[in-house]
Write an enzyme that holds these catalytic residues in place. Sequence first.
Site, short mmCIF file in Angstrom:
data_model
loop_
_atom_site.label_atom_id
_atom_site.label_comp_id
_atom_site.label_asym_id
_atom_site.label_seq_id
_atom_site.Cartn_x
_atom_site.Cartn_y
_atom_site.Cartn_z
CE1 TYR A 161 23.31 38.75 14.48
CE2 TYR A 161 25.33 38.44 15.75
CZ TYR A 161 24.13 37.94 15.26
OH TYR A 161 23.74 36.65 15.56
CB SER A 164 24.42 36.37 19.56
OG SER A 164 25.74 35.98 19.22
N1 LIG Z 1 24.88 31.09 13.16
C1 LIG Z 1 25.48 31.46 14.28
O1 LIG Z 1 26.67 31.20 14.52
C2 LIG Z 1 24.70 32.23 15.31
C3 LIG Z 1 25.32 32.54 16.53
C4 LIG Z 1 24.61 33.24 17.50
C5 LIG Z 1 23.30 33.62 17.26
N2 LIG Z 1 22.73 33.30 16.06
C6 LIG Z 1 21.34 33.71 15.86
O2 LIG Z 1 20.60 32.54 15.58
C7 LIG Z 1 19.54 32.85 14.69
C8 LIG Z 1 19.62 31.98 13.45
O3 LIG Z 1 20.93 32.08 12.90
P1 LIG Z 1 21.23 31.57 11.40
O4 LIG Z 1 22.67 31.27 11.35
O5 LIG Z 1 20.25 30.55 11.01
O6 LIG Z 1 20.94 32.95 10.61
P2 LIG Z 1 20.52 33.14 9.08
O7 LIG Z 1 20.88 34.54 8.71
O8 LIG Z 1 21.06 32.01 8.28
O9 LIG Z 1 18.91 32.95 9.11
C9 LIG Z 1 18.06 33.97 9.53
C10 LIG Z 1 16.64 33.62 9.15
O10 LIG Z 1 15.84 34.77 9.44
C11 LIG Z 1 15.08 35.10 8.28
N3 LIG Z 1 14.82 36.55 8.25
C12 LIG Z 1 15.69 37.54 7.99
N4 LIG Z 1 15.07 38.73 8.01
C13 LIG Z 1 13.77 38.48 8.28
C14 LIG Z 1 12.62 39.29 8.43
N5 LIG Z 1 12.68 40.64 8.29
N6 LIG Z 1 11.43 38.71 8.72
C15 LIG Z 1 11.34 37.35 8.85
N7 LIG Z 1 12.40 36.53 8.72
C16 LIG Z 1 13.60 37.08 8.43
C17 LIG Z 1 15.93 34.64 7.11
O11 LIG Z 1 15.17 34.52 5.92
C18 LIG Z 1 16.47 33.33 7.64
O12 LIG Z 1 15.56 32.28 7.44
C19 LIG Z 1 19.64 34.35 14.42
O13 LIG Z 1 18.86 35.05 15.37
C20 LIG Z 1 21.10 34.61 14.67
O14 LIG Z 1 21.36 35.96 14.98
C21 LIG Z 1 23.39 32.64 15.09
#
Ligand SMILES: NC(=O)c1ccc[n+]([C@@H]2O[C@H](COP(=O)([O-])OP(=O)(O)OC[C@H]3O[C@@H](n4cnc5c(N)ncnc54)[C@H](O)[C@@H]3O)[C@@H](O)[C@H]2O)c1
Length: 256
Positions: free
Chosen positions: A162, A149
Amino acid sequence: MALTGKTAIVTGGAAGIGARYARACHAAGACVLIADVLRKEGEALAAELCSAQGAGSAKAAFVQTDVTREDDVARMVETAARLNGPVDILINNAAIYQGLGRKKPFDEIGIEEWDRVMAVNVRGVWLCAKAVAPLMRVQRYGKIVNIASVVDHMGAAGFAHYVASKAAVGGLTRALARELGGSGITVNAVAPGLVANESSLQLNDPAYVGLASKSRALQREMRPDDLVGAVLFLSSPESDFITGQTLIVDGGAVFR
Ligand SMILES: NC(=O)c1ccc[n+]([C@@H]2O[C@H](COP(=O)([O-])OP(=O)(O)OC[C@H]3O[C@@H](n4cnc5c(N)ncnc54)[C@H](O)[C@@H]3O)[C@@H](O)[C@H]2O)c1
């Protein structure tokens, strides 16, 4: 960036941005294994992908996986290998992000919450890489793409655990790249900026999401689609001489 004949595991691929990666890998021709704790969403997406292009198209499946558990992760890799033989691509996307619930000062984070975020976001990435590496070593080929991220580079306030976990993903990416390069395996990371998705809108007020758009060289909201090109590139043979890198995809807010 064709992935025809390849097998890709997408962790956290049942929902959110991970589901977008799963769809993109499948559309590029890969067999896709969705590994997530969310059974209903994962099974529905796998069924959708299987029916998308009719008979003869790449397979898709779901396996319920908690990436913090070594036994679950071992089953995930076995399932992927049964799907199509070798495992070529691991997209380490699962994380606690929406699950953070709300922003809070670093000194209000409890030890249990800190440890859970580290377990999913860091241990999970390590365990999944550890589990696919033997198969990738045998074929002397593999692509591991870790989702980091941009908060690592910006030091965003309100979720220190985080931010620390995503910084660790960057370090782990470089360490694994050094260890796996000799086996023809690349390990890279994609660092997304703030995506205007449901999870971000739950964690941040809309004004904050708007401010993020203004801070970019490309002044608009970021969408899951904006990440697809980078993830597919680092999953494809086109990036075979790139490893240990973190590619920031944020519309030009952070330059490194
Ligand atoms: N949304 C953003 O703005 C953003 C920005 C930077 C990085 N990210 C990263 O991108 C990725 C996806 O983001 P998002 O917005 O879809 O997040 P989200 O929280 O909506 O989705 C996370 C997914 O991971 C799954 N998950 C959680 N714990 C788990 C576990 N123990 N085992 C297996 N699966 C598990 C959840 O069920 C979900 O499907 C993540 O790594 C997040 O940190 C997101």
